[in-house]
Motif scaffolding. Sequence first.
Motif, PDB file in Angstrom:
ATOM      1  N   ILE A  10       0.837  -1.204   0.000  1.00 43.24           N
ATOM      2  CA  ILE A  10       0.000   0.000   0.000  1.00 43.24           C
ATOM      3  C   ILE A  10       0.871   1.253   0.000  1.00 43.24           C
ATOM      4  CG2 ILE A  10      -1.739   1.286   1.303  1.00 43.24           C
ATOM      5  CD1 ILE A  10      -2.603  -1.550   2.400  1.00 43.24           C
ATOM      6  N   ARG A  11       1.916   1.255   0.817  1.00 42.43           N
ATOM      7  CA  ARG A  11       2.825   2.408   0.850  1.00 42.43           C
ATOM      8  C   ARG A  11       3.491   2.620  -0.504  1.00 42.43           C
ATOM      9  NH1 ARG A  11       4.028   0.387   6.236  1.00 42.43           N
ATOM     10  NH2 ARG A  11       3.308   1.893   7.806  1.00 42.43           N
ATOM     11  N   ALA A  12       3.870   1.527  -1.156  1.00 45.67           N
ATOM     12  CA  ALA A  12       4.506   1.640  -2.471  1.00 45.67           C
ATOM     13  C   ALA A  12       3.545   2.235  -3.495  1.00 45.67           C
ATOM     14  CB  ALA A  12       4.999   0.273  -2.934  1.00 45.67           C
ATOM     15  N   SER A  31       6.566  13.157   4.857  1.00 49.89           N
ATOM     16  CA  SER A  31       6.713  11.715   4.976  1.00 49.89           C
ATOM     17  C   SER A  31       5.439  11.099   5.551  1.00 49.89           C
ATOM     18  CB  SER A  31       7.902  11.382   5.883  1.00 49.89           C
ATOM     19  OG  SER A  31       8.035   9.988   6.041  1.00 49.89           O
ATOM     20  N   GLY A  32       4.801  10.224   4.766  1.00 53.41           N
ATOM     21  CA  GLY A  32       3.586   9.556   5.222  1.00 53.41           C
ATOM     22  C   GLY A  32       2.349  10.421   5.218  1.00 53.41           C
ATOM     23  N   GLN A  33       2.407  11.617   4.585  1.00 50.78           N
ATOM     24  CA  GLN A  33       1.258  12.523   4.537  1.00 50.78           C
ATOM     25  C   GLN A  33       0.981  12.930   3.090  1.00 50.78           C
ATOM     26  OE1 GLN A  33       2.021  15.812   7.170  1.00 50.78           O
ATOM     27  NE2 GLN A  33       1.685  14.594   9.012  1.00 50.78           N
ATOM     28  N   PHE A  34      -0.294  12.877   2.710  1.00 49.09           N
ATOM     29  CA  PHE A  34      -0.677  13.118   1.324  1.00 49.09           C
ATOM     30  C   PHE A  34      -1.970  13.935   1.261  1.00 49.09           C
ATOM     31  CE2 PHE A  34       1.312   9.026   1.969  1.00 49.09           C
ATOM     32  CZ  PHE A  34       2.310   8.977   1.013  1.00 49.09           C
ATOM     33  N   GLU A  67      18.434  12.530  -5.680  1.00 50.06           N
ATOM     34  CA  GLU A  67      17.572  11.622  -4.933  1.00 50.06           C
ATOM     35  C   GLU A  67      18.395  10.663  -4.088  1.00 50.06           C
ATOM     36  OE1 GLU A  67      14.167   8.252  -5.869  1.00 50.06           O
ATOM     37  OE2 GLU A  67      15.447   9.020  -7.448  1.00 50.06           O
ATOM     38  N   GLU A  68      19.437  10.093  -4.680  1.00 47.18           N
ATOM     39  CA  GLU A  68      20.262   9.149  -3.948  1.00 47.18           C
ATOM     40  C   GLU A  68      21.039   9.842  -2.838  1.00 47.18           C
ATOM     41  OE1 GLU A  68      20.301   5.959  -4.131  1.00 47.18           O
ATOM     42  OE2 GLU A  68      18.869   5.871  -5.769  1.00 47.18           O
ATOM     43  N   ALA A  69      21.431  11.085  -3.065  1.00 50.92           N
ATOM     44  CA  ALA A  69      22.154  11.819  -2.031  1.00 50.92           C
ATOM     45  C   ALA A  69      21.272  12.036  -0.813  1.00 50.92           C
ATOM     46  CB  ALA A  69      22.636  13.160  -2.577  1.00 50.92           C
ATOM     47  N   ALA A  70      19.998  12.345  -1.046  1.00 49.92           N
ATOM     48  CA  ALA A  70      19.067  12.545   0.065  1.00 49.92           C
ATOM     49  C   ALA A  70      18.857  11.253   0.838  1.00 49.92           C
ATOM     50  CB  ALA A  70      17.735  13.067  -0.462  1.00 49.92           C
ATOM     51  N   ALA A  71      18.735  10.147   0.101  1.00 50.37           N
ATOM     52  CA  ALA A  71      18.552   8.859   0.770  1.00 50.37           C
ATOM     53  C   ALA A  71      19.793   8.485   1.571  1.00 50.37           C
ATOM     54  CB  ALA A  71      18.244   7.772  -0.261  1.00 50.37           C
ATOM     55  N   ALA A  94      11.239   0.966   1.018  1.00 55.21           N
ATOM     56  CA  ALA A  94      11.271   0.196   2.266  1.00 55.21           C
ATOM     57  C   ALA A  94      11.155   1.096   3.484  1.00 55.21           C
ATOM     58  CB  ALA A  94      12.551  -0.635   2.339  1.00 55.21           C
ATOM     59  N   GLY A  95      10.446   2.209   3.333  1.00 57.59           N
ATOM     60  CA  GLY A  95      10.194   3.094   4.459  1.00 57.59           C
ATOM     61  C   GLY A  95      11.329   4.056   4.738  1.00 57.59           C
ATOM     62  N   GLY A  96      10.981   5.274   5.124  1.00 55.11           N
ATOM     63  CA  GLY A  96      11.977   6.269   5.502  1.00 55.11           C
ATOM     64  C   GLY A  96      12.883   6.705   4.376  1.00 55.11           C
ATOM     65  N   GLY A  97      12.415   6.602   3.134  1.00 51.38           N
ATOM     66  CA  GLY A  97      13.233   6.993   2.000  1.00 51.38           C
ATOM     67  C   GLY A  97      14.268   5.960   1.595  1.00 51.38           C
ATOM     68  N   ARG A  98      14.265   4.815   2.262  1.00 53.51           N
ATOM     69  CA  ARG A  98      15.220   3.753   1.939  1.00 53.51           C
ATOM     70  C   ARG A  98      14.618   2.819   0.892  1.00 53.51           C
ATOM     71  NH1 ARG A  98      15.234   4.316   7.616  1.00 53.51           N
ATOM     72  NH2 ARG A  98      17.207   5.108   8.443  1.00 53.51           N
ATOM     73  N   ARG A  99      15.488   2.224   0.075  1.00 54.53           N
ATOM     74  CA  ARG A  99      15.006   1.348  -0.988  1.00 54.53           C
ATOM     75  C   ARG A  99      15.852   0.087  -1.070  1.00 54.53           C
ATOM     76  NH1 ARG A  99      14.656   6.369  -3.178  1.00 54.53           N
ATOM     77  NH2 ARG A  99      16.639   6.148  -4.269  1.00 54.53           N
ATOM     78  N   ILE A 100      15.176  -1.014  -1.302  1.00 55.60           N
ATOM     79  CA  ILE A 100      15.837  -2.304  -1.495  1.00 55.60           C
ATOM     80  C   ILE A 100      16.335  -2.366  -2.938  1.00 55.60           C
ATOM     81  CG2 ILE A 100      15.468  -4.800  -1.568  1.00 55.60           C
ATOM     82  CD1 ILE A 100      13.281  -4.360   0.596  1.00 55.60           C
ATOM     83  N   ASP A 101      17.609  -2.707  -3.123  1.00 55.23           N
ATOM     84  CA  ASP A 101      18.176  -2.754  -4.476  1.00 55.23           C
ATOM     85  C   ASP A 101      17.353  -3.666  -5.379  1.00 55.23           C
ATOM     86  OD1 ASP A 101      20.230  -0.989  -3.939  1.00 55.23           O
ATOM     87  OD2 ASP A 101      21.645  -2.558  -3.360  1.00 55.23           O
TER      88      ASP A 101
END
Length: 263
Positions: A50-52, A82-85, A108-112, A166-173
């Motif tokens: 759902i988050r995705a 974050s988490g608000q729309f 984008e990657e720098a922020a993550a 994967a939450g908090g701006g993190r992403r699974i490769d």
Amino acid sequence: MARTIYDKPTRALLKDMLADWSLKPGQVFTSSRAIEWFAKNYPKLKPGSIRAHLVQASTNDRSRLHHPATNKSDDLLFKVDSGQFRLYELGKDPAPIHEMVEGDVAREEAAAAAAEEDEGADALPGSSEFLLERDLQRYLAENLECIESGLKLYEDDDLRGIEFEAGGGRRIDILAIDKAGAFVILELKVSRGYDRVVGQLLRYMNWVRKELAEPGQRVRGIIVCRTISEDLCLACAGIKNVELCEYKLFVTVRKVPAMELPT
């Protein structure tokens, strides 16, 4: 074919949710409220999925571009925080992000990376090492059989397991499924793998257990590096469901005959 649990894809169910709520322009809702609505009406859908889909529907979230099927029909929301729309307002909000322009990936990657306390020595966004890691990611995502027989890219409706939120701006490769139905998280490092990557992988594994996996469904992790360090081997010793892999690249060069010009 992508997995669809219900008669409608999740992106269509998201539209049903918004219609059910009859939101007013500017009215903010949270991802938690969306998850509660789905839990009541479509309980088989997992919070992570759902988050995705909320990310995919957010016109100002560049992470939506990691899902190739994203199109204008997904321009539903504006991410406030974050988490608000809230609902996307045509003519008032910036134009929806539909393609990545030069430099966006690096920003984008720098922020993550800034949010990751253990990311300091990773490939810098925009560097040749960073670009090689993205090339490695694309190749492995399309050739998962070279890692393990029966390994397939995770798909949920039109979402694919590449750079999976994967939450908090993190992403699974790469998020995959093995032939036994277990989740497999692939963490890629284009150069030398250090022991600190273990914590990163374990966090992703536990996130998948919490947000995506069914009760009792196995979750595994694989770290793929050019060179596995001794410290990394030691850090992984005794950890169940974590494997280490080294990759090798091969390049062949072919001479092209010179073009003959008229004399």
